[in-house]
Design a protein around this motif. Sequence first.
Motif, PDB file in Angstrom:
ATOM      1  N   SER A 161       0.821  -1.220   0.000  1.00  0.00           N
ATOM      2  CA  SER A 161       0.000   0.000   0.000  1.00  0.00           C
ATOM      3  C   SER A 161       0.851   1.266   0.000  1.00  0.00           C
ATOM      4  N   ASP A 162       1.981   1.248   0.704  1.00  0.00           N
ATOM      5  CA  ASP A 162       2.861   2.417   0.710  1.00  0.00           C
ATOM      6  C   ASP A 162       3.402   2.696  -0.688  1.00  0.00           C
ATOM      7  N   ALA A 163       3.820   1.647  -1.375  1.00  0.00           N
ATOM      8  CA  ALA A 163       4.383   1.813  -2.723  1.00  0.00           C
ATOM      9  C   ALA A 163       3.334   2.347  -3.697  1.00  0.00           C
ATOM     10  N   LEU A 164       2.119   1.807  -3.605  1.00  0.00           N
ATOM     11  CA  LEU A 164       1.060   2.283  -4.499  1.00  0.00           C
ATOM     12  C   LEU A 164       0.739   3.748  -4.234  1.00  0.00           C
ATOM     13  N   ALA A 165       0.704   4.142  -2.977  1.00  0.00           N
ATOM     14  CA  ALA A 165       0.428   5.541  -2.640  1.00  0.00           C
ATOM     15  C   ALA A 165       1.555   6.453  -3.116  1.00  0.00           C
ATOM     16  N   LEU A 166       2.789   5.975  -3.034  1.00  0.00           N
ATOM     17  CA  LEU A 166       3.930   6.765  -3.520  1.00  0.00           C
ATOM     18  C   LEU A 166       3.854   6.951  -5.042  1.00  0.00           C
ATOM     19  N   ILE A 167       3.441   5.901  -5.755  1.00  0.00           N
ATOM     20  CA  ILE A 167       3.288   6.002  -7.213  1.00  0.00           C
ATOM     21  C   ILE A 167       2.191   7.004  -7.553  1.00  0.00           C
ATOM     22  N   ALA A 168       1.062   6.898  -6.873  1.00  0.00           N
ATOM     23  CA  ALA A 168      -0.041   7.833  -7.115  1.00  0.00           C
ATOM     24  C   ALA A 168       0.387   9.270  -6.837  1.00  0.00           C
ATOM     25  N   ALA A 169       1.062   9.476  -5.706  1.00  0.00           N
ATOM     26  CA  ALA A 169       1.498  10.822  -5.330  1.00  0.00           C
ATOM     27  C   ALA A 169       2.494  11.373  -6.342  1.00  0.00           C
ATOM     28  N   LYS A 170       3.415  10.531  -6.806  1.00  0.00           N
ATOM     29  CA  LYS A 170       4.408  10.952  -7.815  1.00  0.00           C
ATOM     30  C   LYS A 170       3.714  11.429  -9.087  1.00  0.00           C
ATOM     31  N   ASN A 171       2.787  10.605  -9.572  1.00  0.00           N
ATOM     32  CA  ASN A 171       2.152  10.939 -10.842  1.00  0.00           C
ATOM     33  C   ASN A 171       1.242  12.157 -10.738  1.00  0.00           C
ATOM     34  N   HIS A 172       0.565  12.305  -9.602  1.00  0.00           N
ATOM     35  CA  HIS A 172      -0.254  13.508  -9.416  1.00  0.00           C
ATOM     36  C   HIS A 172       0.622  14.757  -9.310  1.00  0.00           C
ATOM     37  N   LYS A 173       1.749  14.646  -8.649  1.00  0.00           N
ATOM     38  CA  LYS A 173       2.661  15.789  -8.560  1.00  0.00           C
ATOM     39  C   LYS A 173       3.185  16.167  -9.938  1.00  0.00           C
ATOM     40  N   ASN A 174       3.551  15.157 -10.730  1.00  0.00           N
ATOM     41  CA  ASN A 174       4.041  15.431 -12.081  1.00  0.00           C
ATOM     42  C   ASN A 174       2.957  16.065 -12.948  1.00  0.00           C
ATOM     43  N   ASP A 286       0.046   3.346 -16.523  1.00  0.00           N
ATOM     44  CA  ASP A 286      -0.404   3.246 -15.127  1.00  0.00           C
ATOM     45  C   ASP A 286      -1.927   3.371 -15.042  1.00  0.00           C
ATOM     46  N   CYS A 287      -2.629   2.470 -15.720  1.00  0.00           N
ATOM     47  CA  CYS A 287      -4.091   2.484 -15.623  1.00  0.00           C
ATOM     48  C   CYS A 287      -4.511   2.338 -14.167  1.00  0.00           C
ATOM     49  N   PHE A 288      -3.721   1.579 -13.422  1.00  0.00           N
ATOM     50  CA  PHE A 288      -3.837   1.457 -11.970  1.00  0.00           C
ATOM     51  C   PHE A 288      -2.412   1.463 -11.411  1.00  0.00           C
ATOM     52  N   THR A 289      -2.262   1.957 -10.194  1.00  0.00           N
ATOM     53  CA  THR A 289      -0.906   2.061  -9.642  1.00  0.00           C
ATOM     54  C   THR A 289      -0.217   0.712  -9.556  1.00  0.00           C
ATOM     55  N   VAL A 290      -0.979  -0.354  -9.317  1.00  0.00           N
ATOM     56  CA  VAL A 290      -0.359  -1.677  -9.242  1.00  0.00           C
ATOM     57  C   VAL A 290       0.211  -2.080 -10.601  1.00  0.00           C
ATOM     58  N   ALA A 291      -0.377  -1.566 -11.688  1.00  0.00           N
ATOM     59  CA  ALA A 291       0.164  -1.856 -13.021  1.00  0.00           C
ATOM     60  C   ALA A 291       1.547  -1.235 -13.167  1.00  0.00           C
ATOM     61  N   GLU A 292       1.701   0.031 -12.753  1.00  0.00           N
ATOM     62  CA  GLU A 292       3.025   0.659 -12.837  1.00  0.00           C
ATOM     63  C   GLU A 292       4.026  -0.092 -11.963  1.00  0.00           C
ATOM     64  N   LEU A 293       3.593  -0.534 -10.787  1.00  0.00           N
ATOM     65  CA  LEU A 293       4.485  -1.272  -9.894  1.00  0.00           C
ATOM     66  C   LEU A 293       5.004  -2.550 -10.566  1.00  0.00           C
ATOM     67  N   ILE A 294       4.085  -3.325 -11.154  1.00  0.00           N
ATOM     68  CA  ILE A 294       4.494  -4.570 -11.802  1.00  0.00           C
ATOM     69  C   ILE A 294       5.309  -4.283 -13.071  1.00  0.00           C
ATOM     70  N   GLU A 295       5.003  -3.182 -13.735  1.00  0.00           N
ATOM     71  CA  GLU A 295       5.762  -2.814 -14.942  1.00  0.00           C
ATOM     72  C   GLU A 295       7.216  -2.481 -14.618  1.00  0.00           C
TER      73      GLU A 295
END
Length: 389
Positions: A161-174, A286-295
């Motif tokens: 969950s921490d990693a997914l939230a970090l991915i979401a936060a990164k992409n929203h910031k960008n 990154d259709c979903f944050t878990v997709a970016e994580l696995i990618e």
Amino acid sequence: MTASIVGWAHTPFGKFDTETVESLVVKVANEALADAGISAGDVDEIVLGHFNAGFSPQDFTASLVLQADPKLRFKPATRVENACATGSAAVHQGLRAIAAGAAKIVLVVGVEQMTRTPGPEIGKNLLKASYLPEDGETVGGFAGVFGKIASSYFQKYGDQSDALALIAAKNHKNGVANPFAQMRKDFGFDFCRAESEKNPYVAGPLKRTDCSLVSDGAAALILADAETAKSMSKSIGFRATAHAQDFLPMSKRDILQFEGCTVAWQRALEQAGVTLSDLSFVETHDCFTVAELIEYEAMGLTPRGQGARAIKEGWTLKDGKLPVNPSGGLKAKGHPIGATGVSMHVMTAMQLAGQAPEGMQLKNPKLGGIFNMGGAAVANYVSVLEPLK
């Protein structure tokens, strides 16, 4: 490669009550032609990426591109579709026309209008990109499919969950610096990590901030053969392209590995004669944050099960060793299905031409990678782009 991107256009992504599929197509087609400095009469072929699947009552949309200019009449025009990778399918089809010597200049357009469709119908339409005998009754639509994937990943590798939230936060910031993005707000890690009334769970461990946005929008590219591109004001070349199609049923593969993604990346990097570390940045699906994580794992950035390292150690931040989704990705930019792959190519070309919006532009990028995915790692497209002038 035999072709380059010599012009582009991109509407903002969002909810547009006054636009139609036709108006969006016409807008980007004309703007892309103007950006390339060519006439509609110079176009040899047209390729339209449009998923539809019930989003628009108007089907048979390839000829709508002709509405942009009377000089496009009688040009070959074809609509292609490959789920969420429809846009890249259109780009790759245009490249094939040039490689075959059938065209010197190709107009590629990607479009989707999703927001006029009622919520339950959106979920039903998107599920058409899954294997219906197995997943057709999934609660939550396609979010439910990826919720299952996330749950399985958590079960095998621990709570991410921490990693997914970090991915979401990164992409929203960008996405804040991207004027084309649908959501231009820096939510921060804490908001993305916590369940709340504004950020409820949607499917499995996925919260609202883990899911890409339902969007309207369009993007377009002008592709030109190598000789024609020499006379253009800008030229972003295709160092490599690859497409790997996998089984549609998830039951026939290890869904936590995104093997088609891995194969497509391996083929493209080998063709380009580079390694992942040679890339300046990546726009990934990154259709979903878990997709970016696995990618992260599928592209070879980390070993299997260790994708969280890439985001937790800052590798994929805008100033990291391999920035991922400096545009904000699908998470912030939005995901109008047929337009997404074309958009990713436009965003990458802008970066390499030094023409990305202020705040989004990376410092002197040399090679850009793109991964666009249809379904749950079924249609896998990779492009490697480089600036030629």
